[in-house]
Design an enzyme around this catalytic site. Structure first.
Site, PDB file in Angstrom:
ATOM      1  N   CYS A   1      41.736  43.812  41.470  1.00 15.85           N
ATOM      2  CA  CYS A   1      42.818  42.829  41.443  1.00 15.85           C
ATOM      3  C   CYS A   1      43.607  43.024  40.142  1.00 15.85           C
ATOM      4  CB  CYS A   1      42.248  41.413  41.520  1.00 15.85           C
ATOM      5  SG  CYS A   1      41.339  40.898  40.043  1.00 15.85           S
TER       6      CYS A   1
ATOM      7  N   GLU B   1      34.026  44.307  37.801  1.00 21.98           N
ATOM      8  CA  GLU B   1      34.703  45.132  36.799  1.00 21.98           C
ATOM      9  C   GLU B   1      34.678  44.475  35.424  1.00 21.98           C
ATOM     10  OE1 GLU B   1      35.813  44.091  39.826  1.00 21.98           O
ATOM     11  OE2 GLU B   1      37.589  45.226  40.398  1.00 21.98           O
TER      12      GLU B   1
ATOM     13  N   HIS C   1      34.173  38.966  37.950  1.00 21.58           N
ATOM     14  CA  HIS C   1      34.265  40.091  38.872  1.00 21.58           C
ATOM     15  C   HIS C   1      33.415  41.230  38.324  1.00 21.58           C
ATOM     16  CE1 HIS C   1      38.393  38.927  40.819  1.00 21.58           C
ATOM     17  NE2 HIS C   1      37.545  37.908  40.749  1.00 21.58           N
TER      18      HIS C   1
ATOM     19  N   CYS D   1      41.581  42.485  36.902  1.00 20.89           N
ATOM     20  CA  CYS D   1      40.642  43.554  36.566  1.00 20.89           C
ATOM     21  C   CYS D   1      41.347  44.828  36.118  1.00 20.89           C
ATOM     22  CB  CYS D   1      39.715  43.816  37.741  1.00 20.89           C
ATOM     23  SG  CYS D   1      38.595  42.424  38.048  1.00 20.89           S
TER      24      CYS D   1
END
Length: 152
Positions: free
Chosen positions: A83, A55, A53, A86
């Site tokens: 999420c 992040e 992801h 993260c």
């Protein structure tokens, strides 16, 4: 002085990079003071990595650059509400502040699907949602609209 919209615009530039690669368009920028320390975009499909992801990649890059897994003077800007994976990584990195654009009613772990239990953790992150929310939402809606129409 922080300019949340300025840094969110930079995160949107990153989101467009993931869009160009056929990834869900999410971008992140990690800053220290008023300087960008790292930037990243979603890459789980390309990387065959569910943790890729925006992040997580931005955190990894910054930690490598700093040679330290603690980023307590840093702020993370991301175009979509993080999420649970993260936000958990941001807590472990000791991020000072998280600013996100669009709310994620299906996976957001800051306010939408769940309220991350900062009070139970050993580090609390200041959070702010909804910065350039329309722009951040639009890129995602357009992406999924194109995906749906290309399947028919």
């Amino acid at each position: 002085m922080r300019d949340d919209e300025f840094f969110m615009q930079q995160a949107l530039v990153e989101a467009n990079k993931s869009l160009e690669k056929g990834e869900v368009p999410v971008g992140a920028v990690l800053i220290s003071g008023d300087k960008v320390l790292s930037r990243a975009f979603n890459e789980p499909i390309r990387a065959n990595d569910p943790t890729a992801h925006a992040e997580i990649i931005a955190l990894r890059k910054a930690c490598l650059k700093r040679r330290n897994y603690r980023l307590s003077d840093c702020d993370l800007y991301v175009t979509l509400e993080p999420c649970v994976m993260c936000i958990g990584a941001a807590v472990h990195a000791r991020i000072r502040r998280l600013v996100f654009g669009a709310y994620d009613p299906k996976g957001g772990a800051v306010e939408s699907v769940m309220n991350f239990p900062f009070e139970e953790m050993n580090h609390r992150i200041e959070t702010k949602g909804g910065v350039l929310a329309d722009e951040c939402s639009r890129i995602l809606k357009d992406f999924f609209s194109i995906k749906r129409t290309s399947k028919t």
